[in-house]
Design a protein around this motif. Structure first.
Motif, short mmCIF file in Angstrom:
data_model
loop_
_atom_site.label_atom_id
_atom_site.label_comp_id
_atom_site.label_asym_id
_atom_site.label_seq_id
_atom_site.Cartn_x
_atom_site.Cartn_y
_atom_site.Cartn_z
N HIS A 41 0.83 -1.20 0.00
CA HIS A 41 0.00 0.00 0.00
C HIS A 41 0.88 1.26 0.00
O HIS A 41 0.62 2.22 -0.75
N GLY B 251 -4.69 10.82 9.70
CA GLY B 251 -6.12 10.52 9.57
C GLY B 251 -6.97 11.58 10.25
O GLY B 251 -7.96 12.06 9.70
N GLN C 141 -9.41 14.39 8.32
CA GLN C 141 -10.85 14.49 8.61
C GLN C 141 -11.23 15.86 9.13
O GLN C 141 -12.24 16.44 8.72
N SER D 83 -11.80 7.32 2.31
CA SER D 83 -12.12 6.12 3.09
C SER D 83 -10.97 5.10 3.05
O SER D 83 -10.76 4.35 4.00
N ASP D 84 -10.21 5.11 1.95
CA ASP D 84 -9.10 4.19 1.83
C ASP D 84 -8.09 4.41 2.97
O ASP D 84 -7.69 3.48 3.67
N TYR D 85 -7.73 5.69 3.15
CA TYR D 85 -6.77 6.01 4.21
C TYR D 85 -7.40 5.76 5.59
O TYR D 85 -6.80 5.17 6.48
N GLN D 86 -8.66 6.20 5.73
CA GLN D 86 -9.33 6.05 7.03
C GLN D 86 -9.46 4.59 7.43
O GLN D 86 -9.36 4.24 8.60
N SER D 87 -9.68 3.71 6.45
CA SER D 87 -9.82 2.30 6.85
C SER D 87 -8.46 1.73 7.24
O SER D 87 -8.39 0.83 8.08
N ALA D 88 -7.37 2.29 6.67
CA ALA D 88 -6.03 1.86 7.12
C ALA D 88 -5.83 2.27 8.57
O ALA D 88 -5.25 1.53 9.38
N THR E 88 -8.20 2.66 10.83
CA THR E 88 -9.03 1.78 11.65
C THR E 88 -8.34 0.43 11.87
O THR E 88 -8.31 -0.10 12.98
N ARG E 89 -7.76 -0.12 10.79
CA ARG E 89 -7.09 -1.42 10.92
C ARG E 89 -5.87 -1.29 11.84
O ARG E 89 -5.60 -2.16 12.67
#
Ligand SMILES: Cc1ncc(COP(=O)(O)O)c(N)n1
Length: 544
Positions: A400, A462, A466, A492-497, A499-500
């Motif tokens: 990524h 992140g 936001q 959302s791509d970055y935000q889900s990284a 979150t993970r």
């Protein structure tokens, strides 16, 4: 000469209560409490319930004469330093207990030293644990013997409503009403009333009670818990002094056995020689932690963790209400540095588009170099991982980052920076310091430390993305040369990284359960990486 092996005489505490087969309340909760507070527990069982975390589905009362026989057996040989009563089941048992206590303590002024009475009537699950005709006997025979009475608000209302001598309005819905009720209850005999406020959450700001209909929906997240507190009220009729013990109102369903445990903790503290006020205060602290660290043992109400102070968690386990306890702890512990990082002048310049172009270009070149090491740090994570799934997760992030750095090249081209220029840029000192710190922690530490060294970058970008995206003061669209940068981190791509990444940290922390000492070390890693982010912005802004 024979050696005397019997020289250690423990403090002793006795419970007279019902058995809870589910282990969360009653005799079982009392003995756990006695043990965890280092007293030798004895028990007189008044009834055996068939019970779990969902319901009480059967009650088998022990014959009153046999309850008395148990009590005789304990007091005639072992004796006790304190006694608590819980579920007394019926009028015959109440009388038998009172009669036997009087027999053993005929002379002392209050008759029974250190007697704590929890007027158990109805289980949280709704079952009646005391026959309705037994309340009058409890008031008449037991309350005059007791040092501390520990009703909750509904129990206090019930006792007062059942006793004709009292004239208090039946509803207790404010702190003032609690005070009146406590004074009325003391007239029935107990020296001290601990009127528990758990059923009456109050707004911290106004001191007003939460209206009943809102209270019923508290578990639906309708009210911010930080705004609420509860007051456990002590009324000492011997001195005429009220003491208010204020506690944060905890949003949890792990409350099965709270009343039992509290009265047992007071008895244990009294048994150990604590003065009544200290015994009560310490017991309420014990309960608060036992609730906060509650256990999910069945599918109904959760139970208290009686041994929370033996197996101490420096970070709570994740719950529905606080799913990321480590992350929220770190952000709080490093608040000042975090603020400097996420609200840096460089970030402000991006938000309103006033950042000098040269600063941004300098930043982009350095950031490209940073990403190379950031990818290597994740490669190190893949190496350190213990499972294939975890290795793959790190390796996926490397891919990524590699893709992201291609975007960097395209994006920089728009700013007139060539690929050659980017790879040939010398690393700034702030960049060297930051990246080598991350690698050093990664090499010497474990996965959690590595995760914390890379977390400020991941989480901070992140947050910044936001915030700037949603802030009405941000200059948006084509008017802002940095708008695309902002959007990139809001996507959302970055935000889900993010979150993970957070889920990963929390999982590691929950497995490790760091001690307080280790937590300090972990904080230090997170704080240092945060401060290195601040130096990175400084470097970029001033083109160092
Ligand atoms: C034997 C026994 N004693 C007391 C309680 C009250 O505890 P809770 O109100 O938490 O159900 C209970 N459920 N069972």
């Amino acid at each position: 000469m024979t050696a005397d092996f019997h020289d250690h005489v423990p403090f002793k505490a006795l419970t007279i209560a019902g058995s809870d087969s589910g282990g969360g309340a009653g005799i079982q909760a009392d003995l756990k409490t006695f043990t965890s507070l280092e007293t030798f527990g004895t028990s007189v069982i008044t009834s055996v319930t068939s019970q779990n975390t969902l319901a009480v589905d059967g009650i088998h009362a022990i014959p009153a004469a046999f309850v008395a026989q148990q009590l005789e057996a304990v007091l005639s040989d072992i004796g006790t330093n304190a006694i608590k009563t819980g579920m007394l089941c019926n009028a015959e048992i109440v009388s038998a207990v009172a009669k036997t206590l009087r027999k053993f303590y005929p002379d002392s002024e209050k008759n029974v030293p250190n007697l704590v009475v929890d007027p158990v009537m109805i289980a949280t699950s709704g079952a009646a644990l005391l026959d309705s005709n037994a309340i009058e006997t409890l008031i008449k025979d037991i309350l005059p013997l007791c040092l501390v009475l520990t009703p909750n608000v509904p129990e206090a209302e019930f006792i007062l409503a059942n006793h004709q001598k009292t004239k208090t309005a039946s509803k207790i819905d404010s702190l003032d009403q609690m005070k009146l009720a406590a004074q009325e209850l003391a007239r029935l005999g107990p020296s001290i009333i601990l009127l528990k406020g758990g059923h009456l959450p109050l707004y911290k700001a106004s001191g007003k009670a939460v209206p009943q209909e809102l209270f019923d929906s508290i578990s639906d997240l309708s009210i911010e818990m930080e705004e609420l507190e509860l007051v456990d009220l002590i009324w000492d009729s011997r001195t005429g002094i009220f003491t208010e013990l204020r506690k944060d109102f905890l949003r949890t369903s792990s409350t099965h056995g709270t009343g039992c445990t509290l009265s047992a903790a007071i008895a244990a503290n009294l048994a150990r020689g604590l003065e009544a006020h200290e015994a009560i205060t310490k017991a309420t602290d014990y309960i608060q932690s036992a609730i906060r660290d509650g256990l999910t043992v069945g599918s109904g109400k959760g139970c208290l963790n009686h041994f929370h102070h033996v197996v101490h968690r420096s970070i709570e386990k994740p719950t529905r209400y606080n799913p990321h306890p480590l992350t929220s702890h770190l952000l709080k512990a490093c608040k000042d540095d975090w603020e400097k990082y996420t609200h840096h002048a460089f970030v402000q310049g991006i938000a309103d588009g006033t950042l000098p172009k040269e600063s941004f270009i300098h930043y982009m070149k350095q950031d490209y170099l940073f990403l190379q090491t950031y990818a290597r740090a994740h490669g190190l994570g893949a190496f350190k991982a213990r499972t294939m799934a975890e290795s793959k997760a790190f390796a996926d992030i490397v891919v990524h980052i590699a893709d992201e750095s291609k975007l960097h090249i395209d994006y920089c081209a728009k700013w007139g920076i060539t690929y050659e220029e980017m790879v040939n840029t010398p690393e700034s000192m702030a960049n060297v310091a930051y990246t080598r710190y991350v690698l050093d922690i990664g090499m010497t530490g474990d996965l959690l430390e590595l995760g914390l060294a890379i977390a400020p970058c991941l989480i901070g970008y992140g947050q910044i993305g936001q915030r700037l995206y949603n802030d009405p003061n941000t200059l948006k669209g084509d008017a802002n040369p940095y708008w695309e940068w902002i959007k990139n981190y809001e996507m959302s791509d970055y935000q889900s990284a993010v979150t993970r990444g957070i889920a990963n940290l929390e999982r590691q922390c929950n497995i490790q359960q760091p001690s307080a000492h280790r937590l300090k070390q972990l904080e230090e890693v997170f704080r240092t990486a945060t401060r290195l982010e601040v130096s990175f912005w400084d470097m970029a802004l001033h083109q160092l």
